[in-house]
Design a protein around this motif. Structure first.
Motif, PDB file in Angstrom:
ATOM      1  N   ALA A  28      33.619   8.118  38.116  1.00 31.62           N
ATOM      2  CA  ALA A  28      32.719   7.402  39.020  1.00 31.62           C
ATOM      3  C   ALA A  28      31.895   8.354  39.862  1.00 31.62           C
ATOM      4  CB  ALA A  28      33.521   6.463  39.918  1.00 31.62           C
ATOM      5  N   GLN A  29      32.379   9.558  40.107  1.00 38.76           N
ATOM      6  CA  GLN A  29      31.648  10.507  40.931  1.00 38.76           C
ATOM      7  C   GLN A  29      30.309  10.894  40.310  1.00 38.76           C
ATOM      8  OE1 GLN A  29      34.198  13.787  42.211  1.00 38.76           O
ATOM      9  NE2 GLN A  29      35.986  12.455  42.073  1.00 38.76           N
ATOM     10  N   SER A  30      30.202  10.778  38.972  1.00 41.24           N
ATOM     11  CA  SER A  30      28.947  11.091  38.289  1.00 41.24           C
ATOM     12  C   SER A  30      27.949   9.945  38.390  1.00 41.24           C
ATOM     13  CB  SER A  30      29.211  11.411  36.808  1.00 41.24           C
ATOM     14  OG  SER A  30      30.041  12.538  36.683  1.00 41.24           O
ATOM     15  N   PHE A  31      28.399   8.771  38.850  1.00 42.91           N
ATOM     16  CA  PHE A  31      27.533   7.606  38.943  1.00 42.91           C
ATOM     17  C   PHE A  31      27.153   7.291  40.384  1.00 42.91           C
ATOM     18  CE2 PHE A  31      29.354   7.254  34.814  1.00 42.91           C
ATOM     19  CZ  PHE A  31      28.391   6.613  34.051  1.00 42.91           C
ATOM     20  N   VAL A  32      27.432   8.199  41.290  1.00 42.61           N
ATOM     21  CA  VAL A  32      27.097   8.033  42.699  1.00 42.61           C
ATOM     22  C   VAL A  32      26.036   9.070  43.041  1.00 42.61           C
ATOM     23  CG1 VAL A  32      27.978   8.209  45.048  1.00 42.61           C
ATOM     24  CG2 VAL A  32      29.349   7.095  43.293  1.00 42.61           C
ATOM     25  N   PHE A  33      24.907   8.606  43.576  1.00 41.11           N
ATOM     26  CA  PHE A  33      23.754   9.484  43.783  1.00 41.11           C
ATOM     27  C   PHE A  33      23.387   9.540  45.266  1.00 41.11           C
ATOM     28  CE2 PHE A  33      23.433   7.486  39.633  1.00 41.11           C
ATOM     29  CZ  PHE A  33      23.347   8.593  38.796  1.00 41.11           C
ATOM     30  N   GLU A  34      23.103  10.733  45.758  1.00 41.14           N
ATOM     31  CA  GLU A  34      22.757  10.906  47.157  1.00 41.14           C
ATOM     32  C   GLU A  34      21.294  10.545  47.393  1.00 41.14           C
ATOM     33  OE1 GLU A  34      23.230  14.219  50.735  1.00 41.14           O
ATOM     34  OE2 GLU A  34      23.365  14.849  48.629  1.00 41.14           O
ATOM     35  N   ARG A  35      21.070   9.739  48.424  1.00 42.97           N
ATOM     36  CA  ARG A  35      19.734   9.384  48.867  1.00 42.97           C
ATOM     37  C   ARG A  35      19.586   9.773  50.340  1.00 42.97           C
ATOM     38  NH1 ARG A  35      19.237   9.415  44.099  1.00 42.97           N
ATOM     39  NH2 ARG A  35      19.268   7.587  42.743  1.00 42.97           N
ATOM     40  N   ASP A  36      18.387   9.615  50.876  1.00 41.83           N
ATOM     41  CA  ASP A  36      18.160   9.985  52.271  1.00 41.83           C
ATOM     42  C   ASP A  36      18.990   9.151  53.237  1.00 41.83           C
ATOM     43  OD1 ASP A  36      16.404  11.968  51.597  1.00 41.83           O
ATOM     44  OD2 ASP A  36      14.606  10.743  51.884  1.00 41.83           O
ATOM     45  N   ASP A  37      19.271   7.899  52.864  1.00 39.67           N
ATOM     46  CA  ASP A  37      19.999   7.022  53.780  1.00 39.67           C
ATOM     47  C   ASP A  37      21.404   6.692  53.283  1.00 39.67           C
ATOM     48  OD1 ASP A  37      19.076   5.600  51.636  1.00 39.67           O
ATOM     49  OD2 ASP A  37      18.601   3.793  52.772  1.00 39.67           O
ATOM     50  N   GLY A  38      21.971   7.541  52.452  1.00 41.23           N
ATOM     51  CA  GLY A  38      23.349   7.323  52.019  1.00 41.23           C
ATOM     52  C   GLY A  38      23.533   7.490  50.524  1.00 41.23           C
ATOM     53  N   TRP A  39      24.671   7.011  50.034  1.00 34.18           N
ATOM     54  CA  TRP A  39      25.058   7.181  48.633  1.00 34.18           C
ATOM     55  C   TRP A  39      24.803   5.898  47.858  1.00 34.18           C
ATOM     56  CZ3 TRP A  39      26.306  11.893  46.792  1.00 34.18           C
ATOM     57  CH2 TRP A  39      26.634  12.872  47.729  1.00 34.18           C
ATOM     58  N   ASP A  40      24.133   6.039  46.715  1.00 33.62           N
ATOM     59  CA  ASP A  40      23.833   4.913  45.841  1.00 33.62           C
ATOM     60  C   ASP A  40      24.894   4.805  44.754  1.00 33.62           C
ATOM     61  OD1 ASP A  40      22.121   2.824  45.684  1.00 33.62           O
ATOM     62  OD2 ASP A  40      20.374   3.997  45.107  1.00 33.62           O
ATOM     63  N   VAL A  41      25.188   3.575  44.326  1.00 34.27           N
ATOM     64  CA  VAL A  41      26.113   3.339  43.225  1.00 34.27           C
ATOM     65  C   VAL A  41      25.326   2.776  42.049  1.00 34.27           C
ATOM     66  CG1 VAL A  41      28.116   3.030  44.714  1.00 34.27           C
ATOM     67  CG2 VAL A  41      26.681   1.058  44.149  1.00 34.27           C
ATOM     68  N   SER A  42      25.981   2.631  40.904  1.00 39.94           N
ATOM     69  CA  SER A  42      25.248   2.297  39.689  1.00 39.94           C
ATOM     70  C   SER A  42      25.675   0.987  39.033  1.00 39.94           C
ATOM     71  CB  SER A  42      25.411   3.430  38.657  1.00 39.94           C
ATOM     72  OG  SER A  42      24.975   4.659  39.177  1.00 39.94           O
ATOM     73  N   THR A  43      26.975   0.735  38.948  1.00 40.66           N
ATOM     74  CA  THR A  43      27.463  -0.304  38.055  1.00 40.66           C
ATOM     75  C   THR A  43      27.225  -1.718  38.574  1.00 40.66           C
ATOM     76  OG1 THR A  43      29.150   1.213  37.232  1.00 40.66           O
ATOM     77  CG2 THR A  43      29.480  -1.121  36.796  1.00 40.66           C
ATOM     78  N   ARG A  44      27.456  -1.963  39.842  1.00 43.86           N
ATOM     79  CA  ARG A  44      27.275  -3.305  40.435  1.00 43.86           C
ATOM     80  C   ARG A  44      26.754  -3.096  41.848  1.00 43.86           C
ATOM     81  NH1 ARG A  44      31.239  -6.536  43.493  1.00 43.86           N
ATOM     82  NH2 ARG A  44      30.773  -8.758  43.366  1.00 43.86           N
ATOM     83  N   HIS A  45      25.433  -3.067  41.976  1.00 43.81           N
ATOM     84  CA  HIS A  45      24.863  -2.661  43.256  1.00 43.81           C
ATOM     85  C   HIS A  45      25.115  -3.715  44.328  1.00 43.81           C
ATOM     86  CE1 HIS A  45      22.200  -0.748  46.124  1.00 43.81           C
ATOM     87  NE2 HIS A  45      22.148   0.285  45.305  1.00 43.81           N
ATOM     88  N   PRO A  46      25.639  -3.317  45.497  1.00 40.14           N
ATOM     89  CA  PRO A  46      25.949  -4.288  46.547  1.00 40.14           C
ATOM     90  C   PRO A  46      24.761  -4.662  47.429  1.00 40.14           C
ATOM     91  CG  PRO A  46      26.621  -2.113  47.248  1.00 40.14           C
ATOM     92  CD  PRO A  46      26.074  -1.952  45.848  1.00 40.14           C
ATOM     93  N   GLY A  47      23.599  -4.040  47.194  1.00 39.63           N
ATOM     94  CA  GLY A  47      22.439  -4.325  48.016  1.00 39.63           C
ATOM     95  C   GLY A  47      22.297  -3.400  49.215  1.00 39.63           C
ATOM     96  N   HIS A  48      23.115  -2.390  49.281  1.00 40.96           N
ATOM     97  CA  HIS A  48      23.031  -1.410  50.369  1.00 40.96           C
ATOM     98  C   HIS A  48      23.606  -0.096  49.862  1.00 40.96           C
ATOM     99  CE1 HIS A  48      27.394  -1.466  50.989  1.00 40.96           C
ATOM    100  NE2 HIS A  48      27.328  -2.778  50.846  1.00 40.96           N
ATOM    101  N   ARG A  49      23.417   0.969  50.625  1.00 39.71           N
ATOM    102  CA  ARG A  49      23.998   2.262  50.298  1.00 39.71           C
ATOM    103  C   ARG A  49      25.151   2.558  51.231  1.00 39.71           C
ATOM    104  NH1 ARG A  49      17.933   4.505  49.390  1.00 39.71           N
ATOM    105  NH2 ARG A  49      17.770   3.879  47.206  1.00 39.71           N
ATOM    106  N   PHE A  50      25.989   3.484  50.837  1.00 38.71           N
ATOM    107  CA  PHE A  50      27.167   3.852  51.624  1.00 38.71           C
ATOM    108  C   PHE A  50      26.910   5.164  52.349  1.00 38.71           C
ATOM    109  CE2 PHE A  50      28.751   1.104  48.312  1.00 38.71           C
ATOM    110  CZ  PHE A  50      29.763   0.366  48.914  1.00 38.71           C
ATOM    111  N   VAL A  51      27.255   5.203  53.609  1.00 39.51           N
ATOM    112  CA  VAL A  51      27.182   6.467  54.330  1.00 39.51           C
ATOM    113  C   VAL A  51      28.326   7.376  53.896  1.00 39.51           C
ATOM    114  CG1 VAL A  51      27.310   7.563  56.602  1.00 39.51           C
ATOM    115  CG2 VAL A  51      25.969   5.481  56.296  1.00 39.51           C
ATOM    116  N   ALA A  52      29.504   6.799  53.696  1.00 37.35           N
ATOM    117  CA  ALA A  52      30.684   7.583  53.309  1.00 37.35           C
ATOM    118  C   ALA A  52      30.738   7.738  51.792  1.00 37.35           C
ATOM    119  CB  ALA A  52      31.961   6.919  53.815  1.00 37.35           C
ATOM    120  N   TRP A  53      30.727   8.949  51.325  1.00 38.79           N
ATOM    121  CA  TRP A  53      30.823   9.218  49.884  1.00 38.79           C
ATOM    122  C   TRP A  53      32.089   8.615  49.300  1.00 38.79           C
ATOM    123  CZ3 TRP A  53      34.455  12.218  47.154  1.00 38.79           C
ATOM    124  CH2 TRP A  53      34.131  12.504  45.832  1.00 38.79           C
TER     125      TRP A  53
END
Length: 354
Positions: A28-53
């Protein structure tokens, strides 16, 4: 945390051999991408990004596990297995929703300054495990036409569009068309993101590996685990081309040894022959034998390796076939197969974009 009940995982015997949850966490670590406002996920997007990796990775792990159980339900399980997998999907999606709710609940308490969020998102920063650069960049620069604009465009696409989309696929086709012969552009699409690939008995060893390349390039865009498959198919295509060019002399020899024969030296220019040999040293043989990178963990190759390996194999293979007089025959055979509906059938391979 002490007040929360501890759930002891229930051991359920399911058919087959399944990856552990820890392995899914690592993947899963390969499917998490850093953005300016947090971490993006890939498989089932929750509609927001996570601050905590860590929350992002755990969310992605739960979703990917749920996806696995769902695919097994699609494969006709027994009633008992069906019940177990449904319960696991419900548990995993519930865990994912809990993590999403936690992020949404805590976010208003965090600073809304972009710099502060960026610092929080990258501290503690997970240790990178991917190779720093493509193994084939120097070889591609020397042997691929229009390398500089192609490399710049690929980097731009990777930075701006993480999902594999039509723009990425069309770019790969455009680059591939610059090399004589057959390639990604030879696939025949059915209009529903599936394709067939022309079959010809005489050129089967040349064409068959190419059948898998479009879908593997698509999958590798989001998951480095598939890059190795592209490299292996590219190597197989090059081997098929060289053996066809040499009229199957020394046909049982592996490609690396075949490139050192007098017949190969007499056929190919010294720079192309040296390039093909370097290709085998850098990625051809490692795709079969190497399973750790210079940081001990993670993928051995990056996506550029997949693209460069495919294009270099096409380049060297086309040179060998052209010099031996077989290139026009290959193109004619692929066109004739398309006209007469002769394809590599089996399970059509889906691709995420067209």
């Amino acid at each position: 945390m002490r007040l929360l009940p501890r759930r002891r995982p229930k051991d359920v015997l399911l058919p087959g051999i399944w990856p552990s949850e820890l392995l899914f966490y690592d993947t899963a670590q390969s499917f998490v991408f850093e953005r300016d406002d947090g971490w993006d996920v890939s498989t089932r997007h929750p509609g927001h990004r996570f601050v905590a990796w860590e929350l992002a990775v755990r969310y992605e792990t739960a979703c990917r596990l749920a996806e696995l159980h769902y695919t097994q339900i699609c494969d006709g399980p027994t009633d008992d297995e069906y019940a177990v997998r449904v319960a696991e999907i419900e548990r995993l999606l519930g865990e994912a929703d809990r993590l999403s709710q936690l992020e949404r609940s805590i976010r208003p308490a965090l600073p809304d300054d972009a710099t502060a969020i960026r610092i929080l998102a990258s501290s503690p920063r997970p240790q990178p495990t991917m190779p720093e650069a493509s193994r084939l960049e120097s070889l591609a620069r020397d042997h691929l036409p229009d390398y500089t604009p192609m490399h710049a465009k690929l980097a731009q696409l990777e930075a701006s569009s993480p999902p594999f989309n039509p723009q990425v696929h069309n770019f790969l086709i455009e680059v591939d068309r610059q090399i004589p012969g057959v390639g990604i552009h030879t696939a025949v699409w059915d209009g529903n993101d599936k394709y067939d690939y022309p079959f010809d008995y005489e050129f089967e060893a040349v064409l068959r590996p190419l059948r898998y390349v479009p879908v593997y390039l698509s999958l590798a865009w989001g998951d480095p685990i598939h890059v190795r498959s592209v490299v292996q198919m590219a190597t197989a295509h090059l081997e098929g081309c060289v053996k066809k060019a040499l009229d199957k002399s020394d046909a049982k020899r592996p490609l690396g040894a075949l490139l050192g024969t007098p017949a190969a030296k007499n056929l190919m220019p010294s720079d192309a022959l040296a390039g093909a040999g370097e290709f085998m040293r850098l990625v051809g043989n490692p795709s079969k034998h190497d399973y750790t990178n210079d940081r001990s963990r993670g993928s051995v190759f990056i996506y550029e390796d997949a693209v460069f390996a495919y294009l270099l194999a096409r380049r060297f293979g086309a040179q060998a076939l052209g010099l031996s007089g077989h290139l026009e025959g290959l193109v004619a055979a692929a066109e004739d197969a398309t006209r007469h509906d002769r394809y590599f059938r089996g399970a059509q391979l889906p691709i995420h974009s067209r």
